[in-house]
Design a protein around this motif. Sequence first.
Motif, mmCIF file in Angstrom:
data_model
loop_
_atom_site.group_PDB
_atom_site.id
_atom_site.type_symbol
_atom_site.label_atom_id
_atom_site.label_comp_id
_atom_site.label_asym_id
_atom_site.label_seq_id
_atom_site.Cartn_x
_atom_site.Cartn_y
_atom_site.Cartn_z
ATOM 1 N N LEU A 197 6.827 13.551 -0.322
ATOM 2 C CA LEU A 197 6.683 12.404 0.575
ATOM 3 C C LEU A 197 5.868 11.310 -0.071
ATOM 4 O O LEU A 197 4.804 11.569 -0.644
ATOM 5 C CB LEU A 197 5.996 12.850 1.878
ATOM 6 N N VAL A 198 6.378 10.087 -0.008
ATOM 7 C CA VAL A 198 5.584 8.905 -0.334
ATOM 8 C C VAL A 198 5.599 7.999 0.888
ATOM 9 O O VAL A 198 6.596 7.942 1.617
ATOM 10 C CB VAL A 198 6.104 8.135 -1.568
ATOM 11 N N THR A 209 12.674 0.955 -5.596
ATOM 12 C CA THR A 209 11.394 0.932 -6.307
ATOM 13 C C THR A 209 10.926 2.345 -6.635
ATOM 14 O O THR A 209 10.328 2.586 -7.698
ATOM 15 C CB THR A 209 10.330 0.217 -5.459
ATOM 16 N N TYR A 210 11.219 3.291 -5.750
ATOM 17 C CA TYR A 210 10.788 4.668 -5.965
ATOM 18 C C TYR A 210 11.893 5.528 -6.576
ATOM 19 O O TYR A 210 11.890 6.753 -6.463
ATOM 20 C CB TYR A 210 10.248 5.264 -4.662
ATOM 21 N N MET A 234 0.849 -1.197 0.000
ATOM 22 C CA MET A 234 0.000 0.000 0.000
ATOM 23 C C MET A 234 0.880 1.240 0.000
ATOM 24 O O MET A 234 1.844 1.312 0.745
ATOM 25 C CB MET A 234 -0.898 -0.010 1.245
ATOM 26 N N MET A 235 0.532 2.240 -0.832
ATOM 27 C CA MET A 235 1.359 3.435 -0.950
ATOM 28 C C MET A 235 0.458 4.651 -0.998
ATOM 29 O O MET A 235 -0.632 4.624 -1.548
ATOM 30 C CB MET A 235 2.212 3.356 -2.221
ATOM 31 N N ASP A 261 13.096 -4.069 4.543
ATOM 32 C CA ASP A 261 13.090 -3.987 3.079
ATOM 33 C C ASP A 261 13.318 -2.571 2.576
ATOM 34 O O ASP A 261 12.978 -2.243 1.437
ATOM 35 C CB ASP A 261 11.752 -4.513 2.534
ATOM 36 N N LEU A 262 13.910 -1.715 3.406
ATOM 37 C CA LEU A 262 14.020 -0.298 3.066
ATOM 38 C C LEU A 262 14.830 -0.047 1.796
ATOM 39 O O LEU A 262 14.527 0.874 1.027
ATOM 40 C CB LEU A 262 14.572 0.501 4.245
ATOM 41 N N ALA A 263 15.861 -0.835 1.547
ATOM 42 C CA ALA A 263 16.673 -0.621 0.343
ATOM 43 C C ALA A 263 15.869 -0.918 -0.917
ATOM 44 O O ALA A 263 15.930 -0.165 -1.906
ATOM 45 C CB ALA A 263 17.930 -1.491 0.387
#
Length: 318
Positions: free
Chosen positions: A85-86, A101-102, A1-2, A94-96
């Motif tokens: 901001l997203v 991805t963004y 979800m984003m 999984d931050l990397a």
Amino acid sequence: MMAGSDGGIPAVAGGLARHVPVLAHRVVAFLSVRDGGVYVDATFGAGGYTRAILAAADAQVIGIDRDASAIARGADLVRQAGGRLVLVQERFSDLAQVAETYGHAQVDGVVCDLGVSSMQLDEAERGFSFRHDGPLDMRMGDAGPTAADVIAAASERDLAFIIKSLGEEHHARAIARAIVAARSEAPIRTTLGLAAVIERVVWPRPGMIHPATRTFQALRIFLNEELDQLAAALAAAEAVLKPGGRLVVVSFHSLEDRIVKTFLVERGRQGGSSRHLPEVVRPAPTFRLLTGRPVTPDDAEIAANPRARSAKLRAAER
């Protein structure tokens, strides 16, 4: 979800006000926030650090949280941030991958706040706190077993191990024994129900933490695999930070702080050997420590926000 937004440069004050971010000014200072920088708030929570970063410079933030309700509550801040901001519902380990991805293979800073947010503690239905009666849940996300499931199924030996190792509770065996005895008579399904069982064997004492505190901590850490997630998140930050990028971690108990300290010391260790021992080839250091000792809140911050009293901040530069 984003959640995301487009638009001009915003004002980002207001919204999400109930949670008070710990050491926020020090976090922003150690991150060395600058215009054009990209920062990962790996544990978005109530958005306190994200708001401070956005207010400090014309920077971008990728906010991550595994809690869908935290992402939903951040929608107003996303709109105010005008495209800077997203928010992404994901585990912080999984931050990397999220950053890539963004569109950011490397970032300028990563901040992790390892505490449970005030919002979560205050929501009885989440089951994190025994200050309010609610279902014994304790999940950061919405999948997997609940604390009630663990209490119902784990053996006395396993319960004692969880409570001792993750809660550092001296009365772990007695508490585990009491839980097993109580559940044989009726299921333990609520926060106050579990706290009452613990109080039967560990009496409350004036000036001391509630006897259920460490058991609740242990169950939460176990259910959410928090220590494994932390170790993975530190490695992910190491991979995604660009040279000169900053990592800032705020922890709230000794198990977390020990993992962070050990990681940063090992990654910052220079090569070399003793003339009395065989030469040991060490990899080049990947971090430079910015905090020899952890930074802690001052008396004024603790008075204003008692939940800050156990906080420790450690920072390093890639």
